[in-house]
Each structure stands twice: as structure tokens, then as C-alpha cells.
Design a protein around this motif. Sequence first.
Motif, PDB file in Angstrom:
ATOM      1  N   SER A 182       0.814  -1.219   0.000  1.00  0.00           N
ATOM      2  CA  SER A 182       0.000   0.000   0.000  1.00  0.00           C
ATOM      3  C   SER A 182       0.845   1.266   0.000  1.00  0.00           C
ATOM      4  O   SER A 182       0.371   2.341  -0.362  1.00  0.00           O
ATOM      5  CB  SER A 182      -0.938   0.011   1.214  1.00  0.00           C
ATOM      6  N   GLN A 183       2.115   1.147   0.397  1.00  0.00           N
ATOM      7  CA  GLN A 183       3.020   2.295   0.436  1.00  0.00           C
ATOM      8  C   GLN A 183       4.070   2.253  -0.670  1.00  0.00           C
ATOM      9  O   GLN A 183       4.995   3.065  -0.689  1.00  0.00           O
ATOM     10  CB  GLN A 183       3.727   2.337   1.799  1.00  0.00           C
ATOM     11  N   ALA A 184       3.895   1.323  -1.605  1.00  0.00           N
ATOM     12  CA  ALA A 184       4.933   1.083  -2.609  1.00  0.00           C
ATOM     13  C   ALA A 184       4.653   1.782  -3.933  1.00  0.00           C
ATOM     14  O   ALA A 184       3.523   1.794  -4.423  1.00  0.00           O
ATOM     15  CB  ALA A 184       5.079  -0.413  -2.843  1.00  0.00           C
ATOM     16  N   PRO A 198      -5.512   0.063  -7.570  1.00  0.00           N
ATOM     17  CA  PRO A 198      -6.228   0.546  -6.385  1.00  0.00           C
ATOM     18  C   PRO A 198      -5.523   0.293  -5.053  1.00  0.00           C
ATOM     19  O   PRO A 198      -5.927   0.848  -4.029  1.00  0.00           O
ATOM     20  CB  PRO A 198      -7.546  -0.234  -6.429  1.00  0.00           C
ATOM     21  N   ILE A 199      -4.469  -0.560  -5.054  1.00  0.00           N
ATOM     22  CA  ILE A 199      -3.907  -0.965  -3.761  1.00  0.00           C
ATOM     23  C   ILE A 199      -2.463  -0.519  -3.531  1.00  0.00           C
ATOM     24  O   ILE A 199      -1.954  -0.640  -2.415  1.00  0.00           O
ATOM     25  CB  ILE A 199      -4.003  -2.501  -3.565  1.00  0.00           C
ATOM     26  N   VAL A 200      -1.796   0.005  -4.567  1.00  0.00           N
ATOM     27  CA  VAL A 200      -0.418   0.470  -4.376  1.00  0.00           C
ATOM     28  C   VAL A 200      -0.397   1.989  -4.252  1.00  0.00           C
ATOM     29  O   VAL A 200      -1.395   2.666  -4.511  1.00  0.00           O
ATOM     30  CB  VAL A 200       0.494   0.023  -5.535  1.00  0.00           C
ATOM     31  N   ASN A 256      -0.509 -11.047  -5.462  1.00  0.00           N
ATOM     32  CA  ASN A 256      -1.501 -10.286  -6.220  1.00  0.00           C
ATOM     33  C   ASN A 256      -1.345 -10.401  -7.733  1.00  0.00           C
ATOM     34  O   ASN A 256      -2.153  -9.833  -8.474  1.00  0.00           O
ATOM     35  CB  ASN A 256      -1.424  -8.808  -5.827  1.00  0.00           C
ATOM     36  N   LEU A 257      -0.323 -11.123  -8.191  1.00  0.00           N
ATOM     37  CA  LEU A 257      -0.041 -11.160  -9.623  1.00  0.00           C
ATOM     38  C   LEU A 257      -0.663 -12.346 -10.335  1.00  0.00           C
ATOM     39  O   LEU A 257      -0.601 -13.478  -9.849  1.00  0.00           O
ATOM     40  CB  LEU A 257       1.474 -11.204  -9.865  1.00  0.00           C
TER      41      LEU A 257
END
Length: 257
Positions: free
Chosen positions: A136-138, A166-168, A246-247
Motif C-alpha cells: 500500500s506504500q509502494a 487501487p492498492i499500491v 496479487n499477480l
Amino acid sequence: MQLVRERNKQKKNVEEKLNAVDLVTETDKEVEKRLISALSEKYPDHKFIGEESTADGIKCELTSDPTWIIDPIDGTMNFVHGYPNFCISIGYVVDKIPVMGVIYCPLQDWLFTARKGCGAFHNGVPIHVSHTTELSQALINIETSVRSSDPNKMKVFFENLNTLAPIVHGIRTAGSAVITMSFVAMGGSDAYFEFAVHAWDMAAGCVLVTEAGGVVIDPAGGKFDLMSGRILCASSQDLAQELVKNLKQYYGPRDDA
């Protein structure tokens, strides 16, 4: 290299290789010939794998012998258009393991160097990956060159983009695998993955990332294989594994197939 700087300002003689987005210029060919000539004169017993030599039909075979893996211009599409993200990449491999990398970005005058066990450097100054461990912080790097004869490659790319966006923290693209790995190594980006990439796109960069404190693995989470055409590098093992989860995977042809 002065030659590449000068040619960047000139009209390029561009040829297609596999398709309309797989390009080569006379500069790619000339730089590779010069590098192989100079290195083979100094190291006559060493082997070579070059992007343009392989395109001309020389078999891409990695043995245990000392081998120089060369991409004369990584980011040829950028070079053709005058977009400044391109570089010269030289990796040195022994026993099939990358042990040294030299990356030079001519327009920025950036020199990245790394040797196994000796650290990673940008213009002589030590560099280190970021301390990011959470997705989330990447800031993630991907490549958008998805035009392919394999529609599944495009499908997987857009599925991963839709999953990650939406999540990075953010997504960026540089147009050069080696430059992207350099960004991860110097902490400007936190992770990068790509499918259907080549050994000459990765050999130098993976040494730079690991010597800067990062990790390089297969995008499915296993051991990195230089000839697989697949890479995931990240600032930490935790971040790498979170990205793996997630990939959606894509498996293209190997370089040594």
C-alpha cells in the motif's frame, strides 16, 4: 558513450525485428560490436550474449563459462523517439550467476556499477533500496509495451494493472527494464516486475538491485532464472512476496529455448 549521445540527435535508421514495436537501429548494432570487440580482445576466452547477435541468429546459450551479457541500448523504442530513458547495459555472469553489472545512461550521464559482495553505486556514490515493506506504500514500476502476437500477454498485463492500481501507492513506467531496476536499487521505486523480458535486459540490473540490499525473484515467488524471461525485484522480501500474491502470471518463451 559519446556515439549514442550524438546519434540521439540524428535521424535513426530503424528496422523491425519480431514486430512493429521490437526495433533495432544501426546504433544498437554498432555499440554491441564495439563492446564485444573490446572485451574479447581483453578476455579472449570469455563468451558473449548480445541482444543484436541473438536477433541475427546466434544461439542464446548460457554456460558455466565467464560470459558477458550485453544490451547495447536498452530502451530502443525510447531512443528512436528521442525519449531520454535509454541506457547501455553490460552484465558479467560466472557459473550462470550474475556477478557484476555496469549500466550507463548517456543523456543523464548516470553510471551505475555493482559487483557481487562489493555494493552498488551511482556515479561512485553508494546506493541502497528503500525501506518499503507494504504494498500500500509502494511505488511500483511496470512496463506498458504489451503489443504482442499473444493476446494472453495483453490480457494478463491489464488484469495485473487493474488489480494493483487501487492498492499500491502509485504505478510508473520507464520504458527500459535496466533503468527501472536502477530506480529500485537507488530507492526511487520500490518494486518492478515484468514478463517476456530477456537476459540482456536483466543481467546487470539484478546485480545492482541485490548489491543495493534488494531482492530479485521469479514473479511466481520462486528462484530467479536469468533465462526465464521473468523477473520481480523489490526493496524487501516482504514486499516481493506481497506483490507475488496479487499477480496473475504469464509464461512466455525462454531465451535458451
